[in-house]
Design a protein around this motif. Structure first.
Motif, PDB file in Angstrom:
ATOM      1  N   MET A 240     -34.398 -18.696  21.419  1.00 61.57           N
ATOM      2  CA  MET A 240     -32.840 -19.596  20.911  1.00 61.57           C
ATOM      3  C   MET A 240     -32.752 -20.227  22.337  1.00 61.57           C
ATOM      4  O   MET A 240     -32.307 -21.438  21.966  1.00 61.57           O
ATOM      5  CB  MET A 240     -31.833 -18.598  21.392  1.00 61.57           C
ATOM      6  CG  MET A 240     -30.603 -18.888  20.518  1.00 61.57           C
ATOM      7  SD  MET A 240     -29.739 -18.362  20.313  1.00 61.57           S
ATOM      8  CE  MET A 240     -30.125 -16.989  18.347  1.00 61.57           C
ATOM      9  N   LEU A 244     -32.509 -24.911  21.686  1.00 62.76           N
ATOM     10  CA  LEU A 244     -30.965 -25.674  21.819  1.00 62.76           C
ATOM     11  C   LEU A 244     -31.733 -26.776  23.354  1.00 62.76           C
ATOM     12  O   LEU A 244     -30.743 -27.930  22.948  1.00 62.76           O
ATOM     13  CB  LEU A 244     -30.120 -24.445  22.514  1.00 62.76           C
ATOM     14  CG  LEU A 244     -29.766 -23.721  21.384  1.00 62.76           C
ATOM     15  CD1 LEU A 244     -28.706 -22.433  22.356  1.00 62.76           C
ATOM     16  CD2 LEU A 244     -29.461 -24.763  20.160  1.00 62.76           C
ATOM     17  N   TYR A 245     -32.114 -26.122  23.835  1.00 66.42           N
ATOM     18  CA  TYR A 245     -32.882 -26.756  25.113  1.00 66.42           C
ATOM     19  C   TYR A 245     -34.175 -28.278  24.596  1.00 66.42           C
ATOM     20  O   TYR A 245     -33.610 -28.896  24.737  1.00 66.42           O
ATOM     21  CB  TYR A 245     -33.844 -26.189  26.264  1.00 66.42           C
ATOM     22  CG  TYR A 245     -34.737 -27.517  26.880  1.00 66.42           C
ATOM     23  CD1 TYR A 245     -33.512 -27.958  28.470  1.00 66.42           C
ATOM     24  CD2 TYR A 245     -36.041 -27.883  27.425  1.00 66.42           C
ATOM     25  CE1 TYR A 245     -34.130 -29.312  29.219  1.00 66.42           C
ATOM     26  CE2 TYR A 245     -36.409 -28.437  27.756  1.00 66.42           C
ATOM     27  CZ  TYR A 245     -35.627 -28.738  28.771  1.00 66.42           C
ATOM     28  OH  TYR A 245     -36.412 -30.087  29.771  1.00 66.42           O
ATOM     29  N   ARG A 248     -31.963 -30.730  21.968  1.00 68.07           N
ATOM     30  CA  ARG A 248     -30.621 -30.987  22.752  1.00 68.07           C
ATOM     31  C   ARG A 248     -29.253 -30.752  21.848  1.00 68.07           C
ATOM     32  O   ARG A 248     -27.867 -31.510  21.593  1.00 68.07           O
ATOM     33  CB  ARG A 248     -30.287 -33.188  22.838  1.00 68.07           C
ATOM     34  CG  ARG A 248     -31.481 -32.890  24.093  1.00 68.07           C
ATOM     35  CD  ARG A 248     -31.783 -34.131  24.013  1.00 68.07           C
ATOM     36  NE  ARG A 248     -32.758 -35.009  24.733  1.00 68.07           N
ATOM     37  CZ  ARG A 248     -33.539 -35.758  25.475  1.00 68.07           C
ATOM     38  NH1 ARG A 248     -32.523 -37.102  24.917  1.00 68.07           N
ATOM     39  NH2 ARG A 248     -34.907 -36.153  25.399  1.00 68.07           N
ATOM     40  N   VAL A 249     -29.262 -29.849  21.917  1.00 68.28           N
ATOM     41  CA  VAL A 249     -28.282 -28.967  21.123  1.00 68.28           C
ATOM     42  C   VAL A 249     -26.791 -28.426  22.162  1.00 68.28           C
ATOM     43  O   VAL A 249     -27.669 -27.835  23.409  1.00 68.28           O
ATOM     44  CB  VAL A 249     -27.808 -27.994  19.851  1.00 68.28           C
ATOM     45  CG1 VAL A 249     -27.084 -26.998  19.416  1.00 68.28           C
ATOM     46  CG2 VAL A 249     -28.766 -28.746  18.927  1.00 68.28           C
ATOM     47  N   PRO A 250     -25.931 -29.068  22.509  1.00 71.81           N
ATOM     48  CA  PRO A 250     -24.632 -29.858  21.062  1.00 71.81           C
ATOM     49  C   PRO A 250     -24.348 -31.039  21.529  1.00 71.81           C
ATOM     50  O   PRO A 250     -23.751 -31.832  20.397  1.00 71.81           O
ATOM     51  CB  PRO A 250     -23.296 -29.611  21.019  1.00 71.81           C
ATOM     52  CG  PRO A 250     -23.121 -28.719  22.805  1.00 71.81           C
ATOM     53  CD  PRO A 250     -24.642 -28.815  23.323  1.00 71.81           C
ATOM     54  N   SER A 264     -27.027 -28.934  26.486  1.00 68.30           N
ATOM     55  CA  SER A 264     -28.178 -27.451  26.454  1.00 68.30           C
ATOM     56  C   SER A 264     -28.877 -26.792  27.380  1.00 68.30           C
ATOM     57  O   SER A 264     -29.213 -25.751  27.315  1.00 68.30           O
ATOM     58  CB  SER A 264     -29.160 -28.328  25.473  1.00 68.30           C
ATOM     59  OG  SER A 264     -29.815 -29.682  26.205  1.00 68.30           O
ATOM     60  N   ILE A 267     -26.729 -24.069  28.313  1.00 64.89           N
ATOM     61  CA  ILE A 267     -26.885 -23.438  27.595  1.00 64.89           C
ATOM     62  C   ILE A 267     -27.846 -22.357  27.964  1.00 64.89           C
ATOM     63  O   ILE A 267     -28.595 -21.522  27.795  1.00 64.89           O
ATOM     64  CB  ILE A 267     -26.458 -23.501  26.393  1.00 64.89           C
ATOM     65  CG1 ILE A 267     -25.528 -23.901  26.337  1.00 64.89           C
ATOM     66  CG2 ILE A 267     -26.873 -22.385  25.149  1.00 64.89           C
ATOM     67  CD1 ILE A 267     -24.815 -24.773  24.369  1.00 64.89           C
TER      68      ILE A 267
END
Length: 304
Positions: A240, A244-245, A248-250, A264, A267
């Motif tokens: 996960m 995300l990395y 590039r979320v968020p 990201s 996170i």
């Protein structure tokens, strides 16, 4: 002449690989055009989007960029746990157990240490930024390798041949990942999804020994449910975080809103730390089980 002009006359900014600030003339340029030009300079000058090439903090605004790495403080907890574990008396924890857990601790400390060094010195120059970016990715490979060692060791505690085979494969995949990480193109912005895919593939290679372990020990006994459950949770956290990395979320959905906090990369660090602690708890459960039942009850029978 101001001290800024003196500094410009005494230092060749281009030779240092640093960006030279341009004075804004309100009579000839608009604020919009100036902002666009600064953004273009940022995109062209950064080797990697993770702040390589950014200026060292000299103003309160620049110091805010360091706030984005405050999660590094949590990494000291891993070192504290490692010291506590390895310094226990031999009567409590045998040397063999310390060596096995030491592989995990070494991988985690190298990974988090390289990450800390990268985010500390990446503003120095493009060369230093590139170098420590590669070492940062090598550290991730070391963490994955170190995480496999205790799990495979205790999972195949009574089966020597599969244990050696899986540990050898893990080392080979880890060395391959490190070699790829040292490739110059690997740290470029366009290769971001490929970087995530390399480490996700390396981590997902643990599915094979996990299935083998379930066949050997049984899927529904108590130790299998505990060990496989923690392993699955660790894998989910790592995957996960990597997704995300890579996506590039968020910040891709809210440009400019997460430049300092909760982007990201931060996170991703949190998920890696969470996965490391979960893995430590899981292998501790497996080690306690092996120590409790004592020696193997059956001779080493290779299972293919």
């Amino acid at each position: 002449m101001s001290h800024y002009s003196d500094a410009e006359d005494s230092i060749d900014v281009a030779d240092l690989g640093l960006r030279k600030r341009k004075l804004w003339d309100p009579e000839t340029e608009s604020i919009t055009s100036e902002i666009k030009e600064l953004l273009d300079e940022d995109v062209n000058s950064l080797v990697e989007e993770d702040c390589i090439g950014c200026p060292l903090p000299s103003t309160p605004e620049d110091e805010n960029m360091l706030d984005s790495e405050m999660s590094d403080v949590l990494k000291a907890a891993v070192l504290a746990i490692a010291i506590f574990f390895l310094m226990r008396p031999t009567m409590e924890i045998e040397l063999q157990e310390k060596i096995v857990f030491g592989a995990f601790f070494a991988g985690a400390i190298i990974c988090l240490g390289m990450s800390f060094m990268f985010h500390t010195v990446n503003c120095h120059s493009q060369f230093i930024g590139k170098l420590f970016s590669k070492l940062d990715y090598c550290g991730i490979a070391m963490l994955i390798m170190g995480s496999f060692v205790p799990w495979v060791y205790y999972g195949f505690y009574c089966h020597f041949r599969p244990k050696v085979v899986y540990l050898s494969v893990v080392c080979a995949l880890g060395i391959t990942s490190i070699m790829v990480s040292l490739w110059d193109k690997f740290s470029e912005s366009g290769w971001r999804p490929f970087r995530a895919a390399v480490f996700m593939t390396f981590g997902l290679s643990g599915i094979v020994p996990a299935i083998h372990y379930g066949i050997v020990e049984g899927w529904f006994n108590k130790v299998s449910q505990k060990s496989l459950g923690w392993l699955i949770l660790m894998g989910l956290l790592y995957i996960m975080g990597a997704m995300l990395y890579a996506l590039r979320v968020p910040e891709r959905w809210f440009p400019g809103k997460f430049d300092i906090w909760l982007h990201s990369h931060q996170i991703f660090h949190v998920f890696v730390l969470g996965g490391a602690f979960v893995h430590y708890h899981g292998i501790s459960e497996m080690a306690m089980y092996r120590v409790t039942i004592g020696q193997c009850e059956m001779p080493d029978i290779p299972i293919y």
